[in-house]
Motif scaffolding. Structure first.
Motif, PDB file in Angstrom:
ATOM      1  N   GLN A  34       0.828  -1.206   0.000  1.00 19.36           N
ATOM      2  CA  GLN A  34       0.000   0.000   0.000  1.00 19.36           C
ATOM      3  C   GLN A  34       0.863   1.257   0.000  1.00 19.36           C
ATOM      4  O   GLN A  34       0.593   2.214  -0.733  1.00 19.36           O
ATOM      5  CB  GLN A  34      -0.923  -0.009   1.219  1.00 19.36           C
ATOM      6  N   VAL A  38       1.047   4.104  -2.936  1.00 23.00           N
ATOM      7  CA  VAL A  38       0.859   5.539  -2.684  1.00 23.00           C
ATOM      8  C   VAL A  38       2.011   6.336  -3.281  1.00 23.00           C
ATOM      9  O   VAL A  38       1.803   7.373  -3.922  1.00 23.00           O
ATOM     10  CB  VAL A  38       0.729   5.817  -1.172  1.00 23.00           C
ATOM     11  N   THR A  52      -2.365   8.857   4.099  1.00 18.49           N
ATOM     12  CA  THR A  52      -2.854   7.479   4.046  1.00 18.49           C
ATOM     13  C   THR A  52      -2.717   6.804   5.404  1.00 18.49           C
ATOM     14  O   THR A  52      -3.651   6.152   5.895  1.00 18.49           O
ATOM     15  CB  THR A  52      -2.073   6.671   2.991  1.00 18.49           C
ATOM     16  N   LEU A  94      -9.110  -2.796  -3.075  1.00 24.15           N
ATOM     17  CA  LEU A  94      -7.899  -2.072  -3.469  1.00 24.15           C
ATOM     18  C   LEU A  94      -7.017  -2.932  -4.364  1.00 24.15           C
ATOM     19  O   LEU A  94      -6.419  -2.434  -5.328  1.00 24.15           O
ATOM     20  CB  LEU A  94      -7.124  -1.636  -2.220  1.00 24.15           C
ATOM     21  N   ALA A 103      -6.513   2.208 -10.141  1.00 19.59           N
ATOM     22  CA  ALA A 103      -6.413   2.816  -8.810  1.00 19.59           C
ATOM     23  C   ALA A 103      -5.972   4.272  -8.908  1.00 19.59           C
ATOM     24  O   ALA A 103      -5.083   4.620  -9.692  1.00 19.59           O
ATOM     25  CB  ALA A 103      -5.435   2.029  -7.950  1.00 19.59           C
ATOM     26  N   VAL A 108      -7.174   4.895  -2.575  1.00 15.17           N
ATOM     27  CA  VAL A 108      -6.349   4.409  -1.466  1.00 15.17           C
ATOM     28  C   VAL A 108      -6.778   5.087  -0.167  1.00 15.17           C
ATOM     29  O   VAL A 108      -6.897   4.437   0.880  1.00 15.17           O
ATOM     30  CB  VAL A 108      -4.857   4.662  -1.736  1.00 15.17           C
ATOM     31  N   ALA A 112      -8.290   2.884   2.805  1.00  7.89           N
ATOM     32  CA  ALA A 112      -7.498   2.863   4.032  1.00  7.89           C
ATOM     33  C   ALA A 112      -8.366   3.248   5.227  1.00  7.89           C
ATOM     34  O   ALA A 112      -8.246   2.662   6.315  1.00  7.89           O
ATOM     35  CB  ALA A 112      -6.316   3.818   3.910  1.00  7.89           C
ATOM     36  N   GLU A 172       2.317  -0.585 -10.332  1.00  6.40           N
ATOM     37  CA  GLU A 172       1.017  -0.578  -9.673  1.00  6.40           C
ATOM     38  C   GLU A 172       0.379  -1.967  -9.659  1.00  6.40           C
ATOM     39  O   GLU A 172      -0.181  -2.400  -8.644  1.00  6.40           O
ATOM     40  CB  GLU A 172       0.108   0.416 -10.407  1.00  6.40           C
TER      41      GLU A 172
END
Length: 420
Positions: A34, A38, A52, A94, A103, A108, A112, A172
Protein backbone atom coordinates in the motif's frame (compact mmCIF):
# COMPACT_ATOMS: atom_id res chain seq x y z
CA UNK A 1 7.71 -26.90 27.30
CA UNK A 2 9.99 -23.85 27.52
CA UNK A 3 8.66 -21.09 29.82
CA UNK A 4 8.80 -18.76 26.83
CA UNK A 5 6.14 -20.79 24.98
CA UNK A 6 4.09 -22.21 27.86
CA UNK A 7 0.81 -20.64 26.66
CA UNK A 8 1.00 -22.78 23.50
CA UNK A 9 0.19 -25.79 25.67
CA UNK A 10 -3.36 -24.41 25.70
CA UNK A 11 -5.08 -25.88 22.59
CA UNK A 12 -7.37 -22.86 22.08
CA UNK A 13 -4.52 -20.40 22.27
CA UNK A 14 -2.34 -22.57 20.01
CA UNK A 15 -5.05 -22.65 17.32
CA UNK A 16 -5.74 -18.92 17.69
CA UNK A 17 -2.03 -18.09 17.37
CA UNK A 18 -1.68 -20.19 14.20
CA UNK A 19 -4.46 -18.27 12.46
CA UNK A 20 -2.97 -15.01 13.64
CA UNK A 21 0.43 -15.70 12.11
CA UNK A 22 -1.07 -16.28 8.64
CA UNK A 23 -3.17 -13.12 8.80
CA UNK A 24 -0.32 -11.03 10.20
CA UNK A 25 2.01 -12.01 7.34
CA UNK A 26 -0.62 -10.77 4.92
CA UNK A 27 -1.13 -7.57 6.90
CA UNK A 28 2.56 -6.70 6.74
CA UNK A 29 2.66 -7.52 3.05
CA UNK A 30 -0.20 -5.10 2.41
CA UNK A 31 1.41 -2.35 4.48
CA UNK A 32 4.47 -2.40 2.25
CA UNK A 33 2.42 -2.76 -0.96
CA UNK A 34 0.00 0.00 0.00
CA UNK A 35 2.82 2.42 0.84
CA UNK A 36 4.57 1.61 -2.42
CA UNK A 37 1.32 2.12 -4.33
CA UNK A 38 0.86 5.54 -2.68
CA UNK A 39 4.38 6.56 -3.63
CA UNK A 40 3.77 5.45 -7.24
CA UNK A 41 0.44 7.26 -7.54
CA UNK A 42 1.57 10.46 -5.82
CA UNK A 43 5.05 10.90 -7.29
CA UNK A 44 6.89 9.99 -4.06
CA UNK A 45 4.86 12.42 -1.95
CA UNK A 46 5.65 12.18 1.77
CA UNK A 47 2.48 14.12 2.53
CA UNK A 48 0.33 11.57 0.65
CA UNK A 49 1.99 8.75 2.56
CA UNK A 50 1.30 10.55 5.83
CA UNK A 51 -2.35 11.15 4.91
CA UNK A 52 -2.85 7.48 4.05
CA UNK A 53 -1.34 6.35 7.33
CA UNK A 54 -3.36 8.94 9.22
CA UNK A 55 -6.67 7.90 7.62
CA UNK A 56 -6.01 4.24 8.42
CA UNK A 57 -5.57 5.03 12.11
CA UNK A 58 -8.13 7.86 12.44
CA UNK A 59 -10.97 5.45 13.38
CA UNK A 60 -9.02 4.39 16.48
CA UNK A 61 -9.25 7.99 17.66
CA UNK A 62 -12.92 8.50 16.76
CA UNK A 63 -14.41 5.08 17.51
CA UNK A 64 -12.19 3.69 20.28
CA UNK A 65 -14.58 3.95 23.27
CA UNK A 66 -17.51 2.46 21.32
CA UNK A 67 -15.31 -0.35 19.98
CA UNK A 68 -14.30 -1.15 23.56
CA UNK A 69 -17.95 -1.22 24.66
CA UNK A 70 -18.70 -3.62 21.81
CA UNK A 71 -15.91 -5.90 23.06
CA UNK A 72 -17.34 -5.86 26.60
CA UNK A 73 -20.96 -6.42 25.53
CA UNK A 74 -20.74 -9.00 22.72
CA UNK A 75 -18.93 -12.36 22.41
CA UNK A 76 -15.39 -11.40 21.43
CA UNK A 77 -14.95 -14.44 19.21
CA UNK A 78 -17.87 -13.36 16.99
CA UNK A 79 -16.69 -9.75 16.94
CA UNK A 80 -13.28 -10.91 15.74
CA UNK A 81 -14.74 -13.07 12.98
CA UNK A 82 -16.92 -10.24 11.68
CA UNK A 83 -14.15 -7.65 11.77
CA UNK A 84 -11.71 -9.94 9.96
CA UNK A 85 -14.25 -10.39 7.17
CA UNK A 86 -14.79 -6.62 7.14
CA UNK A 87 -11.04 -6.02 6.74
CA UNK A 88 -10.84 -8.46 3.84
CA UNK A 89 -13.37 -6.45 1.78
CA UNK A 90 -11.38 -3.17 1.37
CA UNK A 91 -8.19 -5.16 0.80
CA UNK A 92 -9.91 -7.08 -1.99
CA UNK A 93 -11.26 -3.86 -3.51
CA UNK A 94 -7.90 -2.07 -3.47
CA UNK A 95 -6.13 -5.13 -4.89
CA UNK A 96 -8.56 -5.35 -7.81
CA UNK A 97 -8.24 -1.61 -8.53
CA UNK A 98 -4.45 -1.82 -8.57
CA UNK A 99 -4.29 -5.01 -10.66
CA UNK A 100 -6.61 -3.51 -13.27
CA UNK A 101 -4.58 -0.30 -13.36
CA UNK A 102 -7.53 1.89 -12.34
CA UNK A 103 -6.41 2.82 -8.81
CA UNK A 104 -6.22 6.50 -7.97
CA UNK A 105 -4.85 8.10 -4.83
CA UNK A 106 -8.34 8.90 -3.51
CA UNK A 107 -9.23 5.21 -3.80
CA UNK A 108 -6.35 4.41 -1.47
CA UNK A 109 -7.44 7.12 0.98
CA UNK A 110 -11.05 5.88 1.15
CA UNK A 111 -10.18 2.18 1.42
CA UNK A 112 -7.50 2.86 4.03
CA UNK A 113 -10.18 4.60 6.10
CA UNK A 114 -12.62 1.68 5.66
CA UNK A 115 -9.92 -0.80 6.65
CA UNK A 116 -9.14 1.36 9.67
CA UNK A 117 -12.78 1.35 10.80
CA UNK A 118 -12.94 -2.45 10.76
CA UNK A 119 -9.58 -2.70 12.52
CA UNK A 120 -10.63 -0.18 15.18
CA UNK A 121 -13.67 -2.29 16.09
CA UNK A 122 -11.69 -5.53 16.13
CA UNK A 123 -8.57 -4.49 18.05
CA UNK A 124 -10.02 -4.10 21.59
CA UNK A 125 -11.73 -7.48 21.28
CA UNK A 126 -8.52 -9.07 20.00
CA UNK A 127 -6.48 -7.78 22.92
CA UNK A 128 -9.08 -8.60 25.59
CA UNK A 129 -9.86 -12.05 24.11
CA UNK A 130 -6.48 -13.40 25.18
CA UNK A 131 -7.53 -13.40 28.84
CA UNK A 132 -10.50 -15.62 27.96
CA UNK A 133 -8.29 -18.32 26.42
CA UNK A 134 -5.46 -18.69 28.95
CA UNK A 135 -5.19 -19.04 32.71
CA UNK A 136 -4.51 -15.80 34.67
CA UNK A 137 -0.96 -16.91 35.48
CA UNK A 138 -0.24 -17.33 31.75
CA UNK A 139 -1.65 -13.97 30.64
CA UNK A 140 1.70 -12.17 30.74
CA UNK A 141 3.25 -14.95 28.66
CA UNK A 142 0.39 -14.94 26.15
CA UNK A 143 0.65 -11.17 25.67
CA UNK A 144 4.35 -11.56 24.90
CA UNK A 145 3.69 -14.43 22.49
CA UNK A 146 1.04 -12.39 20.69
CA UNK A 147 3.66 -9.73 20.05
CA UNK A 148 6.13 -12.41 19.00
CA UNK A 149 3.58 -13.82 16.54
CA UNK A 150 2.92 -10.36 15.11
CA UNK A 151 6.62 -9.68 14.69
CA UNK A 152 7.48 -13.11 13.33
CA UNK A 153 5.06 -12.18 10.57
CA UNK A 154 6.70 -8.78 10.34
CA UNK A 155 10.00 -10.57 9.79
CA UNK A 156 8.59 -12.36 6.75
CA UNK A 157 5.89 -10.07 5.35
CA UNK A 158 7.75 -6.87 4.35
CA UNK A 159 10.67 -8.69 2.75
CA UNK A 160 8.33 -11.06 0.91
CA UNK A 161 6.23 -8.13 -0.30
CA UNK A 162 9.30 -6.27 -1.52
CA UNK A 163 10.59 -9.30 -3.42
CA UNK A 164 7.18 -10.01 -4.97
CA UNK A 165 6.65 -6.40 -6.02
CA UNK A 166 10.11 -6.28 -7.61
CA UNK A 167 9.63 -9.69 -9.25
CA UNK A 168 6.28 -8.67 -10.72
CA UNK A 169 7.69 -5.52 -12.28
CA UNK A 170 7.66 -3.04 -9.41
CA UNK A 171 4.61 -1.15 -10.66
CA UNK A 172 1.02 -0.58 -9.67
CA UNK A 173 -0.15 -4.01 -10.86
CA UNK A 174 2.53 -5.73 -8.77
CA UNK A 175 1.34 -4.00 -5.59
CA UNK A 176 -2.22 -5.08 -6.39
CA UNK A 177 -1.34 -8.78 -6.45
CA UNK A 178 0.37 -8.48 -3.07
CA UNK A 179 -2.69 -6.74 -1.60
CA UNK A 180 -4.93 -9.50 -2.96
CA UNK A 181 -2.81 -12.08 -1.15
CA UNK A 182 -3.52 -10.23 2.08
CA UNK A 183 -7.27 -10.29 1.38
CA UNK A 184 -7.12 -14.10 1.23
CA UNK A 185 -5.17 -14.44 4.50
CA UNK A 186 -8.09 -13.07 6.55
CA UNK A 187 -9.77 -16.45 6.08
CA UNK A 188 -7.25 -18.04 8.48
CA UNK A 189 -8.36 -16.28 11.71
CA UNK A 190 -12.04 -16.58 10.75
CA UNK A 191 -11.72 -20.37 10.41
CA UNK A 192 -9.50 -20.93 13.45
CA UNK A 193 -11.80 -18.85 15.67
CA UNK A 194 -14.68 -21.06 14.55
CA UNK A 195 -12.79 -24.17 15.64
CA UNK A 196 -12.06 -23.00 19.20
CA UNK A 197 -13.49 -25.09 22.06
CA UNK A 198 -16.08 -22.74 23.57
CA UNK A 199 -16.29 -24.79 26.78
CA UNK A 200 -12.67 -23.85 27.59
CA UNK A 201 -13.22 -20.08 27.24
CA UNK A 202 -13.55 -17.99 30.40
CA UNK A 203 -16.14 -15.52 29.15
CA UNK A 204 -16.87 -12.67 31.60
CA UNK A 205 -20.41 -11.42 32.19
CA UNK A 206 -21.36 -8.76 29.63
CA UNK A 207 -21.39 -5.19 30.90
CA UNK A 208 -24.82 -4.20 32.20
CA UNK A 209 -24.75 -0.52 31.30
CA UNK A 210 -25.53 0.59 27.77
CA UNK A 211 -24.53 3.35 25.37
CA UNK A 212 -22.83 6.49 26.61
CA UNK A 213 -23.22 5.50 30.25
CA UNK A 214 -21.09 2.40 29.72
CA UNK A 215 -18.53 4.44 27.77
CA UNK A 216 -18.33 6.97 30.62
CA UNK A 217 -17.88 4.18 33.15
CA UNK A 218 -14.92 2.81 31.18
CA UNK A 219 -13.32 6.25 30.97
CA UNK A 220 -14.00 6.84 34.68
CA UNK A 221 -12.33 3.55 35.60
CA UNK A 222 -9.13 4.55 33.81
CA UNK A 223 -9.29 8.16 35.03
CA UNK A 224 -9.21 7.00 38.66
CA UNK A 225 -6.00 5.05 38.04
CA UNK A 226 -2.91 7.28 37.88
CA UNK A 227 -0.77 4.32 36.82
CA UNK A 228 -2.96 3.66 33.78
CA UNK A 229 -3.00 7.38 32.95
CA UNK A 230 0.80 7.37 32.91
CA UNK A 231 0.87 4.39 30.55
CA UNK A 232 -1.56 6.18 28.23
CA UNK A 233 0.56 9.34 28.23
CA UNK A 234 3.72 7.35 27.44
CA UNK A 235 2.15 5.47 24.52
CA UNK A 236 0.60 8.69 23.18
CA UNK A 237 4.00 10.34 22.69
CA UNK A 238 5.66 7.15 21.42
CA UNK A 239 2.77 6.22 19.11
CA UNK A 240 2.22 9.71 17.73
CA UNK A 241 5.81 10.76 17.12
CA UNK A 242 8.06 7.69 17.30
CA UNK A 243 6.24 4.62 16.01
CA UNK A 244 5.86 5.76 12.40
CA UNK A 245 8.27 3.27 10.80
CA UNK A 246 5.75 2.47 8.05
CA UNK A 247 6.26 6.02 6.76
CA UNK A 248 9.73 7.02 8.01
CA UNK A 249 11.54 3.93 6.70
CA UNK A 250 9.90 4.43 3.28
CA UNK A 251 11.10 8.03 3.21
CA UNK A 252 14.61 7.15 4.39
CA UNK A 253 14.90 4.33 1.82
CA UNK A 254 13.70 6.40 -1.14
CA UNK A 255 14.54 10.02 -0.36
CA UNK A 256 17.78 9.75 1.64
CA UNK A 257 19.39 6.55 0.37
CA UNK A 258 17.86 6.32 -3.13
CA UNK A 259 16.79 2.67 -2.81
CA UNK A 260 13.92 0.67 -4.32
CA UNK A 261 11.08 -1.53 -3.12
CA UNK A 262 13.27 -4.53 -2.23
CA UNK A 263 15.57 -2.51 0.04
CA UNK A 264 12.56 -0.77 1.59
CA UNK A 265 10.90 -4.12 2.31
CA UNK A 266 14.10 -5.46 3.86
CA UNK A 267 14.18 -2.57 6.33
CA UNK A 268 10.87 -3.85 7.68
CA UNK A 269 12.36 -7.31 8.08
CA UNK A 270 15.41 -5.90 9.90
CA UNK A 271 13.07 -4.06 12.25
CA UNK A 272 11.20 -7.30 12.82
CA UNK A 273 14.38 -9.17 13.84
CA UNK A 274 14.68 -6.87 16.83
CA UNK A 275 10.93 -6.79 17.42
CA UNK A 276 10.72 -10.58 17.53
CA UNK A 277 13.63 -10.76 19.97
CA UNK A 278 12.00 -8.14 22.20
CA UNK A 279 8.69 -10.02 22.13
CA UNK A 280 10.27 -13.35 23.12
CA UNK A 281 12.13 -11.69 25.99
CA UNK A 282 8.84 -10.13 27.13
CA UNK A 283 7.16 -13.56 27.06
CA UNK A 284 9.60 -14.78 29.72
CA UNK A 285 8.82 -11.95 32.13
CA UNK A 286 6.98 -12.69 35.33
CA UNK A 287 5.23 -9.31 35.29
CA UNK A 288 5.11 -5.91 33.59
CA UNK A 289 5.99 -2.83 35.66
CA UNK A 290 5.59 0.92 35.23
CA UNK A 291 9.34 1.34 35.47
CA UNK A 292 9.83 -0.93 32.45
CA UNK A 293 7.23 1.03 30.45
CA UNK A 294 8.86 4.41 31.18
CA UNK A 295 12.50 3.38 30.77
CA UNK A 296 11.84 1.48 27.54
CA UNK A 297 10.01 4.52 26.11
CA UNK A 298 12.95 6.85 26.82
CA UNK A 299 15.45 4.38 25.35
CA UNK A 300 13.23 3.91 22.30
CA UNK A 301 12.97 7.66 21.68
CA UNK A 302 16.75 8.02 21.93
CA UNK A 303 17.26 5.15 19.46
CA UNK A 304 14.88 6.78 16.93
CA UNK A 305 16.83 10.04 17.18
CA UNK A 306 20.14 8.25 16.58
CA UNK A 307 18.69 6.41 13.57
CA UNK A 308 17.79 9.71 11.95
CA UNK A 309 21.42 10.82 11.98
CA UNK A 310 22.98 7.68 10.47
CA UNK A 311 24.88 8.33 7.22
CA UNK A 312 24.30 5.26 5.03
CA UNK A 313 21.66 2.67 4.17
CA UNK A 314 23.84 -0.05 5.73
CA UNK A 315 24.20 1.72 9.08
CA UNK A 316 20.48 2.53 9.10
CA UNK A 317 19.63 -1.10 8.35
CA UNK A 318 21.92 -2.27 11.16
CA UNK A 319 20.14 0.12 13.53
CA UNK A 320 16.72 -1.26 12.63
CA UNK A 321 16.96 -4.32 14.93
CA UNK A 322 17.78 -1.97 17.82
CA UNK A 323 14.72 0.08 16.97
CA UNK A 324 12.69 -3.13 16.88
CA UNK A 325 13.89 -4.33 20.29
CA UNK A 326 13.26 -1.01 22.01
CA UNK A 327 9.90 -0.46 20.32
CA UNK A 328 8.58 -3.90 21.20
CA UNK A 329 9.84 -3.74 24.76
CA UNK A 330 7.81 -0.55 25.13
CA UNK A 331 4.70 -1.80 23.32
CA UNK A 332 4.59 -5.20 25.03
CA UNK A 333 5.22 -3.73 28.48
CA UNK A 334 2.53 -1.08 28.08
CA UNK A 335 0.03 -3.50 26.53
CA UNK A 336 0.71 -6.16 29.14
CA UNK A 337 0.48 -3.72 32.05
CA UNK A 338 -2.92 -2.50 30.86
CA UNK A 339 -4.29 -6.05 30.42
CA UNK A 340 -2.95 -7.53 33.63
CA UNK A 341 -3.90 -4.56 35.79
CA UNK A 342 -7.50 -3.99 34.65
CA UNK A 343 -10.62 -5.86 35.73
CA UNK A 344 -12.01 -8.42 33.26
CA UNK A 345 -15.43 -6.74 33.08
CA UNK A 346 -13.95 -3.45 31.89
CA UNK A 347 -10.88 -4.74 30.06
CA UNK A 348 -12.33 -4.24 26.58
CA UNK A 349 -13.04 -0.57 27.25
CA UNK A 350 -9.67 -0.04 28.93
CA UNK A 351 -7.84 -1.62 26.01
CA UNK A 352 -9.91 0.48 23.58
CA UNK A 353 -8.71 3.63 25.33
CA UNK A 354 -5.15 2.31 25.18
CA UNK A 355 -5.45 1.69 21.43
CA UNK A 356 -7.27 4.99 20.93
CA UNK A 357 -4.41 6.89 22.52
CA UNK A 358 -1.56 4.87 21.03
CA UNK A 359 -2.84 4.45 17.47
CA UNK A 360 -5.26 7.36 17.38
CA UNK A 361 -2.33 9.75 17.67
CA UNK A 362 -1.07 8.58 14.28
CA UNK A 363 -3.56 10.76 12.34
CA UNK A 364 -1.95 13.71 14.10
CA UNK A 365 1.67 12.61 13.98
CA UNK A 366 1.89 10.98 10.53
CA UNK A 367 0.72 13.97 8.45
CA UNK A 368 2.79 16.32 10.63
CA UNK A 369 5.92 14.22 10.20
CA UNK A 370 5.13 13.84 6.49
CA UNK A 371 5.06 17.64 6.22
CA UNK A 372 8.33 17.84 8.17
CA UNK A 373 9.85 15.34 5.74
CA UNK A 374 8.89 17.46 2.75
CA UNK A 375 10.00 20.77 4.27
CA UNK A 376 13.09 19.83 6.29
CA UNK A 377 14.01 16.46 4.80
CA UNK A 378 13.28 12.81 5.62
CA UNK A 379 15.89 12.61 8.39
CA UNK A 380 13.94 15.11 10.49
CA UNK A 381 10.96 12.78 10.69
CA UNK A 382 13.15 10.60 12.93
CA UNK A 383 15.19 13.31 14.64
CA UNK A 384 12.11 15.26 15.74
CA UNK A 385 9.98 12.17 16.32
CA UNK A 386 12.49 10.58 18.67
CA UNK A 387 13.24 13.85 20.48
CA UNK A 388 9.57 14.66 21.11
CA UNK A 389 9.01 11.11 22.40
CA UNK A 390 11.75 11.46 25.02
CA UNK A 391 10.67 14.92 26.14
CA UNK A 392 7.00 13.90 26.29
CA UNK A 393 7.63 10.78 28.37
CA UNK A 394 9.82 12.65 30.85
CA UNK A 395 7.17 15.38 31.14
CA UNK A 396 4.43 12.78 31.75
CA UNK A 397 6.42 11.19 34.57
CA UNK A 398 6.97 14.62 36.10
CA UNK A 399 3.28 15.50 35.94
CA UNK A 400 2.26 12.26 37.61
CA UNK A 401 4.85 12.73 40.34
CA UNK A 402 3.68 16.27 41.03
CA UNK A 403 -0.08 16.04 40.55
CA UNK A 404 -1.35 12.48 40.30
CA UNK A 405 0.41 10.56 43.05
CA UNK A 406 -2.11 8.07 44.38
CA UNK A 407 -1.94 4.56 45.80
CA UNK A 408 -1.82 2.14 42.88
CA UNK A 409 -3.81 -1.10 43.42
CA UNK A 410 -2.78 -4.06 41.33
CA UNK A 411 -6.44 -4.49 40.47
CA UNK A 412 -9.13 -1.87 40.98
CA UNK A 413 -11.31 -3.31 43.81
CA UNK A 414 -14.52 -1.88 42.33
CA UNK A 415 -15.77 -2.77 38.89
CA UNK A 416 -16.52 0.34 36.85
CA UNK A 417 -20.17 -0.36 36.22
CA UNK A 418 -20.83 -0.68 39.95
CA UNK A 419 -19.43 2.70 40.82
CA UNK A 420 -21.91 5.54 41.20
Amino acid sequence: MSPTFRSLANPNYRLYAAGGVVSNVGTWMQRVAQDWLVLLLSGNSAAALGITTGLQFLPFLLLGPFAGLLADRLPKRRVLQLTNISMAVPALALGVLAVTGTAEIWHVYVLALVLGIASAFGSPARHAFVSEMVEPEDLTNAVGLNSASFNAARLVGPGLAGVLIAGLGGGEVATGWVILVNALTYAAPVLTLQRLDASRLAVPAPVAAKGLRAVREGIGYVRRRSDLLLVLAVVFFAGTFGLNFQMTSALMATEVFGKGSTEYGLLGSFLAVGSLAGSLVAARRAEFTLRTVVVSAVVFGAAVTVAGALPTYTTFALMCPVLGVTALTLITSANGYMQVNTHAEVRGRAMALYLMVMMGGTPLGAPLLGWVGEVLGARWTLLLGGGVTVVGVVAAVGVRWLLLRRPVPRFDPVVANRVA
